[in-house]
Write an enzyme that holds these catalytic residues in place. Structure first.
Site, PDB file in Angstrom:
ATOM      1  N   GLY A  64      26.287   7.718  36.433  1.00  0.00           N
ATOM      2  CA  GLY A  64      25.835   8.110  37.751  1.00  0.00           C
ATOM      3  C   GLY A  64      26.994   8.543  38.631  1.00  0.00           C
ATOM      4  N   GLY A 113      24.800   5.831  32.941  1.00  0.00           N
ATOM      5  CA  GLY A 113      23.519   6.496  33.047  1.00  0.00           C
ATOM      6  C   GLY A 113      23.223   7.430  31.895  1.00  0.00           C
ATOM      7  N   GLU A 136      31.168  -0.400  33.608  1.00  0.00           N
ATOM      8  CA  GLU A 136      30.837  -0.677  35.009  1.00  0.00           C
ATOM      9  C   GLU A 136      31.590  -1.856  35.613  1.00  0.00           C
ATOM     10  OE1 GLU A 136      27.196   1.490  33.366  1.00  0.00           O
ATOM     11  OE2 GLU A 136      28.618  -0.025  32.654  1.00  0.00           O
ATOM     12  N   ASP A 144      23.736  -1.189  34.148  1.00  0.00           N
ATOM     13  CA  ASP A 144      22.343  -1.105  34.578  1.00  0.00           C
ATOM     14  C   ASP A 144      21.573  -0.109  33.709  1.00  0.00           C
ATOM     15  OD1 ASP A 144      23.671   1.123  35.636  1.00  0.00           O
ATOM     16  OD2 ASP A 144      22.396   1.198  37.411  1.00  0.00           O
TER      17      ASP A 144
END
Length: 322
Positions: A64, A113, A136, A144
């Site tokens: 992302g 992502g 991350e 996530d």
């Protein structure tokens, strides 16, 4: 120029990520364009399968656009930042339930992502240049986009190892861990795309001819030494185990853990450990709550600054470790 190119090609709907200057880092616009394309292809009786690919061989998708997330957090626009994740997570769940075959052709870097867009689909075809990672914790965040679901299901605690340390895997290692379903060489991608679009055979026959499904490889057994300490119950005992058994892979893992946000490490360990007993929908729900907490903690802004903005890789974490 659109950040996502969408077209019909034979019996396939092609979605091509097209933000090469940012290694296809996902924006809210891209998420919405992908979602719209899935709706278009879902309703088209001439489309048999959907193929997600990249316009650049350098990256499939680097994750992302966390620089933009940082800008929004610094401006106090938390609801706008949360909207990005809300729509991204909804897209991930939609991909996992999509009624037509959803095929990712993964060439180059695939992180964060990018893994979310691919691993929840029907087929993940990776080339020898594909590199997978969940880094991350190095920016004060956590894996996530369903990371707590698929990382928790990897063998030999390798998902916890990847999620905590940000370690990258490729080739037969990634395949053995279940990240890819098939392997191919980059030079075969044009023919593969052609066959999937215009071929008269079913997908399984096409993939069996042009790709490899190697199963578990000896290299994955080598990873078990690297990941051994990650079955320990707490971060403290993981650290202690890595310090006690000094090998080069364990030294690398220990060094990575010491660079990561302590708060992110604890959040990641909790999510991944609990994710094994949760559905993808439940994992995404808990990840959304964790995201809301992360946005309001100073480690995220500081981590993005250190790794993605100033690139000095010297974050000053506000959370404390063991």
């Amino acid at each position: 120029m659109s950040q996502v190119n969408v077209k019909k090609q034979g019996r396939a709907g092609i979605i091509s990520l097209n933000r090469p200057e940012a290694m296809n880092a996902l924006t809210l616009e891209m998420i919405r364009l992908i979602d719209n394309a899935l709706t278009q292809f879902q309703d088209d009786p001439d489309i048999f399968c959907v193929i997600l690919t990249s316009c650049t061989e350098r990256a499939f998708c680097a994750g992302g656009d966390m620089r933009r997330v940082r800008e929004l957090v610094l401006a106090g626009a938390f609801e706008e930042a949360e909207q990005f994740f809300k729509e991204e997570y909804a897209l991930i769940e939609r991909i996992s339930e999509y009624s037509k075959p959803y095929i990712s052709l993964i060439d180059g870097v695939c992180m964060g992502g990018g893994m979310g867009l691919s691993v929840h689909g029907s087929y993940r075809i990776a080339t020898e240049r594909a590199l997978f990672a969940r880094p991350e914790t190095m920016i004060g965040f956590f894996p996530d986009v369903g990371g707590s679901h698929f990382l928790s299901r990897m063998p030999n605690q390798s998902g916890i190892w990847m999620g905590l340390t940000g370690a990258s895997v490729r080739g037969v290692d990634a395949h053995g861990l279940g990240i890819s379903t098939h392997l191919t060489v980059a030079e075969s991608l044009p023919r593969l795309l052609e066959e999937l679009s215009y071929g008269v055979r079913d997908i399984e026959n096409i993939l069996s001819e042009l790709c490899a499904t190697l199963g578990y490889q000896p290299s994955v057994l080598m990873l078990s030494d690297t990941t051994m300490c990650f079955d320990q119950p707490t971060l403290c005992t993981i650290f202690d185990c890595l310090e006690r058994y000094q090998t080069r892979p364990k030294e690398r893992a220990l060094s990575a853990l010491k660079q990561a946000s302590p708060r992110s490490l604890q959040e990641t360990l909790t999510l991944v450990r609990n994710g094994r007993e949760r559905s993808l929908s439940e994992c995404l729900e808990h990840e959304f709550e964790a995201m809301q907490r992360a946005l309001r903690h100073p480690d995220l802004v500081e981590g993005i600054r250190a790794v993605l903005v100033d690139k000095d890789h010297s974050p000053s974490w506000h959370s404390r470790g063991k």
